[in-house]
Design an enzyme around this catalytic site. Structure first.
Site: not given
Ligand code: ASP
Length: 332
Positions: A192, A223, A220-221
């Site tokens: 992310t 954070d 799925r969502v």
């Molecule tokens: N935080 C993101 C999620 O859970 C994934 C990530 O940052 O790698 O969708």
């Protein structure tokens, strides 16, 4: 490191209800050392380097931090080589690319989209949610309809490379396993992007955008689009962003926690560390997950902390343009 003296100073300030920030002259110069603290932009992982450059173009010419963070994160959103954000992102287990993003300004304004398909720049849709609707979050089909009604184009976001990776995953036992640091697995890929910026006038804004966990369940969502989890900004204190296993961040409302800890006197790194330790104390199996927090105070001071080695952040100021390795709770 918190000395007894800084602790007392921070505690006294926290009791007085003011955030602990260094004395900064108008224009972002520190009174004691003369160091230029802002404008500044920071962002997660090494795809943050080109993203910061786009943000910096706006910040250096005196532009608004909100425009800077939006322009910055649009770089990995449009880059098919970044397989964890926007176009080219790895799909869910049904082969669909579903995107999450949110944005916040210095006045506490917030906008978010979740489970959005077919739109290359979810961050810009999130900004429109903030600016043009009475709501904070639009999801799925509703978010798509809103985007199309506002001139966004429907596009195929599943690239051949992402499709190939999904097809290879279909041949495995199809278990969902969070990958600790994706860039260690597939060198050109990252996680992310969360970005925070303070502009020349001292406004702090943030943005966060992702295709989420690869091969997640459809629907799925994570954070990243959740205000307070993947991103939180309080214009009186500072901001924080999160990356890594979103479920753990959501359960502890991570970014809000980091900002509240800074409000109560912790430095950005201390606040990030305490938020990681909260997960350690509350969530069994924490050591199987990467969590990275990055925080920026409104005076331009930056800090970060993560669960496992391998997380880094990119910083851009007048004099700095680099990737900074981040200390971790676990040694491996
Ligand atoms: N935080 C993101 C999620 O859970 C994934 C990530 O940052 O790698 O969708």
């Amino acid at each position: 490191m918190t000395t007894r003296r800084t602790f007392i100073r921070r505690t006294a300030a926290a009791i007085a209800g003011v955030s602990v920030i260094s004395r900064v002259e108008a224009g972002g110069r520190r009174e004691d050392s003369g160091e230029q603290l802002f404008p500044v932009v920071v962002s997660t992982w090494n795809h943050g380097l080109p993203a910061n450059e786009a943000a910096w173009e706006i910040l250096r010419s005196g532009g608004y931090a909100l425009d800077a963070v939006e322009a910055g994160v649009k770089i990995p959103e449009a880059d098919p080589a970044v397989m964890t954000v926007g176009y080219g992102g790895l799909p869910d287990r049904d082969g669909k690319v579903t995107l999450d993003a949110c944005i916040m300004d210095e006045k506490g304004g917030a906008g978010s989209v979740t489970f959005l398909q077919h739109i290359k720049h979810p961050i810009s849709v999130a900004r429109l949610v903030m600016e043009k609707t009475p709501h904070v979050m639009l999801s799925g089909d509703g978010a798509l309809q809103f985007a199309l009604a506002n001139g966004f184009r429907k596009e195929n976001l599943l690239t051949d490379a992402a499709k190939k990776a999904w097809k290879a995953w279909l041949k495995t036992d199809r278990t969902f396993r969070p990958v600790v640091n994706i860039e260690n697995e597939i060198r050109q890929n990252h996680d992310t992007i969360g970005m925070l910026a303070v502009d020349r006038r001292g406004n702090i804004c943030g943005a966060c955008t992702t295709s989420g966990m690869a091969f997640k369940m459809h629907g799925r969502v994570g954070d990243s689009p959740i205000i307070g989890a993947g991103l939180f900004v309080d214009g009186d204190v500072g901001g924080a962003v999160a990356t890594g296993s979103g479920e753990l961040v959501m359960k502890t409302v991570g970014s809000f926690l980091v900002v509240e800890l800074m409000r109560n006197g912790r430095s950005p790194e201390e606040a990030c560390r305490e938020a990681v330790e909260r997960i350690v104390h509350k969530i069994p199996g924490y050591h199987e997950h990467q969590i990275g927090y990055l925080a920026l105070q409104k005076d331009g001071q930056v800090g970060a902390y993560c669960m496992k080695p391998g997380f880094d952040y990119a910083i851009r100021t007048d004099s700095r343009k680099e990737l900074v390795p981040v200390a971790s709770y676990c040694s491996e």
